[in-house]
Design a protein around this motif. Structure first.
Motif, PDB file in Angstrom:
ATOM      1  N   LEU A  55     -18.318  -0.519  62.078  1.00  0.00           N
ATOM      2  CA  LEU A  55     -17.679  -1.697  61.508  1.00  0.00           C
ATOM      3  C   LEU A  55     -17.451  -1.471  60.022  1.00  0.00           C
ATOM      4  O   LEU A  55     -18.115  -0.654  59.399  1.00  0.00           O
ATOM      5  N   ALA A  56     -16.519  -2.219  59.478  1.00  0.00           N
ATOM      6  CA  ALA A  56     -16.268  -2.125  58.045  1.00  0.00           C
ATOM      7  C   ALA A  56     -17.517  -2.571  57.291  1.00  0.00           C
ATOM      8  O   ALA A  56     -18.203  -3.491  57.715  1.00  0.00           O
ATOM      9  N   PRO A  57     -17.847  -1.926  56.181  1.00  0.00           N
ATOM     10  CA  PRO A  57     -19.030  -2.334  55.419  1.00  0.00           C
ATOM     11  C   PRO A  57     -18.836  -3.744  54.857  1.00  0.00           C
ATOM     12  O   PRO A  57     -17.719  -4.128  54.515  1.00  0.00           O
ATOM     13  N   PRO A  58     -19.914  -4.528  54.790  1.00  0.00           N
ATOM     14  CA  PRO A  58     -19.788  -5.874  54.254  1.00  0.00           C
ATOM     15  C   PRO A  58     -19.363  -5.828  52.784  1.00  0.00           C
ATOM     16  O   PRO A  58     -19.765  -4.948  52.033  1.00  0.00           O
ATOM     17  N   VAL A 142     -11.716   2.125  64.723  1.00  0.00           N
ATOM     18  CA  VAL A 142     -11.823   2.087  63.270  1.00  0.00           C
ATOM     19  C   VAL A 142     -11.550   3.464  62.679  1.00  0.00           C
ATOM     20  O   VAL A 142     -12.094   4.467  63.142  1.00  0.00           O
ATOM     21  N   ASP A 143     -10.708   3.514  61.665  1.00  0.00           N
ATOM     22  CA  ASP A 143     -10.477   4.755  60.913  1.00  0.00           C
ATOM     23  C   ASP A 143     -11.704   4.951  60.028  1.00  0.00           C
ATOM     24  O   ASP A 143     -11.953   4.162  59.116  1.00  0.00           O
ATOM     25  N   PRO A 144     -12.504   5.986  60.282  1.00  0.00           N
ATOM     26  CA  PRO A 144     -13.742   6.159  59.517  1.00  0.00           C
ATOM     27  C   PRO A 144     -13.517   6.432  58.031  1.00  0.00           C
ATOM     28  O   PRO A 144     -14.397   6.151  57.222  1.00  0.00           O
ATOM     29  N   SER A 145     -12.358   6.936  57.673  1.00  0.00           N
ATOM     30  CA  SER A 145     -12.131   7.251  56.260  1.00  0.00           C
ATOM     31  C   SER A 145     -11.825   6.002  55.431  1.00  0.00           C
ATOM     32  O   SER A 145     -12.044   6.000  54.224  1.00  0.00           O
ATOM     33  N   ILE A 149      -9.444  -1.217  60.808  1.00  0.00           N
ATOM     34  CA  ILE A 149      -9.177  -1.282  62.240  1.00  0.00           C
ATOM     35  C   ILE A 149      -7.742  -0.799  62.459  1.00  0.00           C
ATOM     36  O   ILE A 149      -6.801  -1.351  61.894  1.00  0.00           O
ATOM     37  N   ILE A 150      -7.590   0.233  63.294  1.00  0.00           N
ATOM     38  CA  ILE A 150      -6.265   0.810  63.534  1.00  0.00           C
ATOM     39  C   ILE A 150      -5.784   0.607  64.963  1.00  0.00           C
ATOM     40  O   ILE A 150      -4.678   1.003  65.310  1.00  0.00           O
ATOM     41  N   GLY A 151      -6.607  -0.004  65.794  1.00  0.00           N
ATOM     42  CA  GLY A 151      -6.217  -0.240  67.179  1.00  0.00           C
ATOM     43  C   GLY A 151      -7.364  -0.845  67.959  1.00  0.00           C
ATOM     44  O   GLY A 151      -8.389  -1.231  67.382  1.00  0.00           O
ATOM     45  N   TYR A 152      -7.183  -0.889  69.290  1.00  0.00           N
ATOM     46  CA  TYR A 152      -8.175  -1.533  70.147  1.00  0.00           C
ATOM     47  C   TYR A 152      -8.247  -0.851  71.500  1.00  0.00           C
ATOM     48  O   TYR A 152      -7.239  -0.393  72.035  1.00  0.00           O
ATOM     49  N   TYR A 153      -9.463  -0.806  72.055  1.00  0.00           N
ATOM     50  CA  TYR A 153      -9.674  -0.504  73.462  1.00  0.00           C
ATOM     51  C   TYR A 153      -9.808  -1.855  74.136  1.00  0.00           C
ATOM     52  O   TYR A 153     -10.458  -2.766  73.601  1.00  0.00           O
TER      53      TYR A 153
END
Length: 186
Positions: A55-58, A142-145, A149-153
């Motif tokens: 997840l994105a960091p808070p 999620v794009d780790p770099s 969020i770049i898409g969904y399963y």
């Protein structure tokens, strides 16, 4: 007891793909699937929620990053079922390759289909044998770099079917272009 494989796609991602066959080689329906061609038995999302997709960091900071990107990829990623698991335990899922047809029989007490979309949709739906299906769950890609969020399963319920055509339809945000992906399930 009904099992679901929510989050299993992360295992496929960690294995490095969908188990693509060498050119000229077709999978044998009698042979047990190779581990790279299937998804793991346990769902990382359900079994260990704290270890699911990053997840994105808070942050207290809100940053504008521009408009949401339109859809650029929609695929049926895997078919999971009780019938497949009964034959190929501990695996529950078959990765769908570019052929658009599963190589193994599915159905049984439960069946689910996993789709992947890259970019953002305005709306989406799925059908199995022409009948509407229910979405069970969604997991961010999620794009780790960038932690973006770049898409969904997405997991779709296909209980009650032994075979048929599953079709996923998504409408892109911004452009409203319609995308379709389907698989013929044996």
């Amino acid at each position: 007891m009904k099992k679901h494989v929510v989050g299993a796609v992360m295992g496929l991602w960690m294995l490095g793909g969908c188990g693509v066959e060498a050119p000229g080689e077709a999978p044998s329906a009698e042979a047990a699937p190779a581990p790279a061609a299937t998804l793991p038995l346990m769902s990382p999302l359900r079994a260990h929620p704290a270890e699911s997709a990053p997840l994105a960091p808070p942050s207290d900071e809100v940053r504008a990053q521009g408009p949401a990107p339109e859809l650029y990829k929609v695929v049926v990623l895997a078919v999971c079922s009780a019938a497949f698991e009964a034959v190929y335990t501990p695996y529950q899922c078959e990765a769908v390759t570019s052929g658009g047809t599963t190589a193994f029989n599915h159905g049984g007490a439960w069946m689910e289909v996993i789709t992947e979309e890259r970019g953002y949709r305005a709306s989406g739906s799925a059908t199995m044998a022409g009948n509407a299906t229910t979405q069970l769950a969604t997991q961010n890609i999620v794009d780790p770099s960038t932690s973006t969020i770049i898409g969904y399963y997405r997991w779709w319920l296909a209980d009650g079917y032994a075979s048929g055509t599953f079709t996923y339809t998504a409408t892109s945000i911004n452009t409203y272009q319609v995308w379709n992906a389907s698989v013929s399930i044996l």
